[in-house]
Design a protein around this motif. Structure first.
Motif, short mmCIF file in Angstrom:
data_model
loop_
_atom_site.label_atom_id
_atom_site.label_comp_id
_atom_site.label_asym_id
_atom_site.label_seq_id
_atom_site.Cartn_x
_atom_site.Cartn_y
_atom_site.Cartn_z
N ARG A 1 44.98 45.71 47.86
CA ARG A 1 44.38 46.51 46.78
C ARG A 1 45.00 46.16 45.42
O ARG A 1 44.29 45.92 44.44
N VAL A 2 46.33 46.17 45.36
CA VAL A 2 47.02 45.83 44.10
C VAL A 2 46.59 44.44 43.63
O VAL A 2 46.31 44.21 42.45
N GLY A 3 46.52 43.52 44.56
CA GLY A 3 46.20 42.13 44.22
C GLY A 3 44.76 41.97 43.76
O GLY A 3 44.49 41.26 42.79
N LEU A 4 43.83 42.63 44.47
CA LEU A 4 42.43 42.47 44.08
C LEU A 4 42.12 43.21 42.78
O LEU A 4 41.25 42.79 42.01
N GLU A 5 42.84 44.30 42.51
CA GLU A 5 42.65 44.96 41.21
C GLU A 5 43.10 44.03 40.07
O GLU A 5 42.44 43.96 39.02
N ALA A 6 44.19 43.31 40.28
CA ALA A 6 44.64 42.34 39.27
C ALA A 6 43.64 41.20 39.14
O ALA A 6 43.37 40.70 38.03
N PHE A 7 43.07 40.80 40.27
CA PHE A 7 42.05 39.75 40.27
C PHE A 7 40.83 40.20 39.47
O PHE A 7 40.30 39.47 38.63
N GLU A 8 40.40 41.42 39.73
CA GLU A 8 39.24 41.99 39.03
C GLU A 8 39.48 42.06 37.52
O GLU A 8 38.60 41.73 36.73
N ARG A 9 40.69 42.49 37.13
CA ARG A 9 40.98 42.54 35.69
C ARG A 9 40.90 41.16 35.05
O ARG A 9 40.47 41.01 33.91
N GLN A 10 41.32 40.13 35.79
CA GLN A 10 41.19 38.77 35.25
C GLN A 10 39.72 38.37 35.11
O GLN A 10 39.33 37.80 34.09
N LEU A 11 38.92 38.67 36.13
CA LEU A 11 37.50 38.33 36.03
C LEU A 11 36.85 39.08 34.87
O LEU A 11 36.01 38.52 34.16
N ALA A 12 37.27 40.32 34.66
CA ALA A 12 36.66 41.14 33.61
C ALA A 12 36.92 40.57 32.22
O ALA A 12 36.18 40.87 31.28
N GLN A 13 37.96 39.75 32.08
CA GLN A 13 38.25 39.14 30.78
C GLN A 13 37.48 37.84 30.55
O GLN A 13 37.52 37.27 29.46
N LEU A 14 36.81 37.37 31.59
CA LEU A 14 36.04 36.13 31.45
C LEU A 14 34.62 36.48 30.97
O LEU A 14 34.17 37.61 31.13
N PRO A 15 33.91 35.51 30.39
CA PRO A 15 32.55 35.78 29.92
C PRO A 15 31.69 36.36 31.05
O PRO A 15 31.77 35.92 32.20
N ALA A 16 30.87 37.33 30.70
CA ALA A 16 29.97 37.92 31.69
C ALA A 16 28.92 36.90 32.10
O ALA A 16 28.70 35.92 31.40
N GLY A 17 28.30 37.13 33.23
CA GLY A 17 27.19 36.28 33.62
C GLY A 17 27.54 35.20 34.62
O GLY A 17 26.65 34.52 35.12
N SER A 18 28.82 35.02 34.90
CA SER A 18 29.19 34.05 35.93
C SER A 18 28.74 34.56 37.29
O SER A 18 28.98 35.72 37.63
N SER A 19 28.13 33.69 38.06
CA SER A 19 27.76 34.13 39.40
C SER A 19 28.96 33.99 40.33
O SER A 19 29.09 34.76 41.28
N TYR A 20 29.80 33.01 40.06
CA TYR A 20 30.99 32.81 40.90
C TYR A 20 32.21 33.38 40.17
O TYR A 20 32.08 34.04 39.14
#
Lengths: 213, 213
Positions: free
Chosen positions: B135-154
């Motif tokens: 959980r801790v790790g995937l939340e950090a992963f999600e925060r990183q994705l959230a900083q990337l441009p929207a619209g990426s499918s991968y």
């Protein structure tokens, strides 16, 4: 460049060595992770994973020490941190990951805190955990070195690589926790060779601005 | 090429996906790590760190899944597992390492065995440990994705990268241990997008020759 880091973080120490090897100047920004300064405030705002180190370059923030070293090697190629040939690169990366993916994650600060706070381990059991993973991991590291051609002064070949950037901080940690380092001749020879170099010595925890005894 | 691996090893699954994405055929050599087959016999002779996966190519043996994926990307460049630009490459590597260096090592089989055998944890405490780090790790992963441009499918951009090769096996593990995957919209969207592709589906544990229920 700015490096957000902590004197005792071995992932930070890896990047400090890499920056020194490449002769790159940087501002040292301390983040006191033992006190939890990485979990809130200005650092949390620039670090999505709330981990040190973070490298700031050209307005971008980069996390994860291995990814940072690869980035430095791609953008500032000389002197290289990886061999030129794919097989050599794979060997150096595997050695690096033997430390960065096998030893260090199991023994980092947040895991040790969990052992003490959640699992109620005493110091003896916590230290046994720490030493177990260091020993198992360094024995695997030594077996890998033993399969490489003899005569290398460093982990791989005759110049320091990313593997040395990972090894030296791990040995510092092992010494701090009084781990058994006997019977690891190639590993310890590489460590000693590295510690002859100013790039490694200058980056060591005790030389950092935020060092504590 | 030969891949020495285990159906349930998520590091093995990463490399199976990478090989499939690149359209490379390989012989599947099962190593039953739950039974300890990696610690002795023919596998130990070819694997200095006694871990799966090991890729055999041109008579050489390569260990560590991340190093293997980098090797494949350097020797078989198309389609690429990393973006072309150094910033993009650093982002993908950091995402990959958020899983390979932060989540997976703390939860791999030998650590779980230590928790049970040495620390005498019961199933409840062992599963709480597992779920905590996921959980801790995937939340950090999600925060990183959230900083990337929207619209990426991968995870990053519009094609699968090394980060997706790491994410999908981690989600499989999380599901197997009944971890909470709510509130991770970008992460789970990337997972779902990947699972549309034959390369990811074909590599999944249940499709492996050594699969057990």
């Amino acid at each position: 460049m700015k490096l957000h880091n902590y004197f005792r973080s071995s992932a930070s120490y890896r990047v400090r060595i890499a920056l020194n090897l490449k002769g790159l100047d940087y501002d040292y920004i301390p983040v006191h992770i033992a006190r939890g300064d990485h979990l809130a405030g200005p650092f949390a705002a620039i670090s999505a994973d709330m981990l040190v180190p973070v490298l700031e370059d050209d307005g971008e923030h980069f996390s994860q020490s291995m990814a940072i070293m690869e980035y430095l090697d791609e953008t500032q190629p000389e002197p290289p941190l990886l061999p030129r040939d794919p097989v050599g690169r794979a060997r150096v990366r595997a050695l690096s990951e033997s430390i960065a993916c096998e030893i260090h994650p199991v023994n980092n600060l947040r895991v040790l805190k969990y052992l003490v706070r959640e699992l109620k381990l005493d110091d003896v059991a916590k230290n046994a955990w720490y030493r177990h993973w260091v020993r198992v991991g360094l024995e695997a590291f030594e077996r890998q070195l033993a399969q490489l051609p003899a005569g290398s002064s460093y982990c791989y070949g005759d110049t320091p690589t990313m593997a040395d950037c990972c090894l030296v901080p791990q040995i510092f940690n092992a010494q701090r926790f009084d781990c058994d380092l006997n019977g690891l001749p190639r590993t310890m020879a590489a460590f000693e060779t590295c510690m002859q170099l100013d790039a490694f010595r200058r980056a060591q925890p005790s030389n950092c601005p935020d060092a504590e005894s």
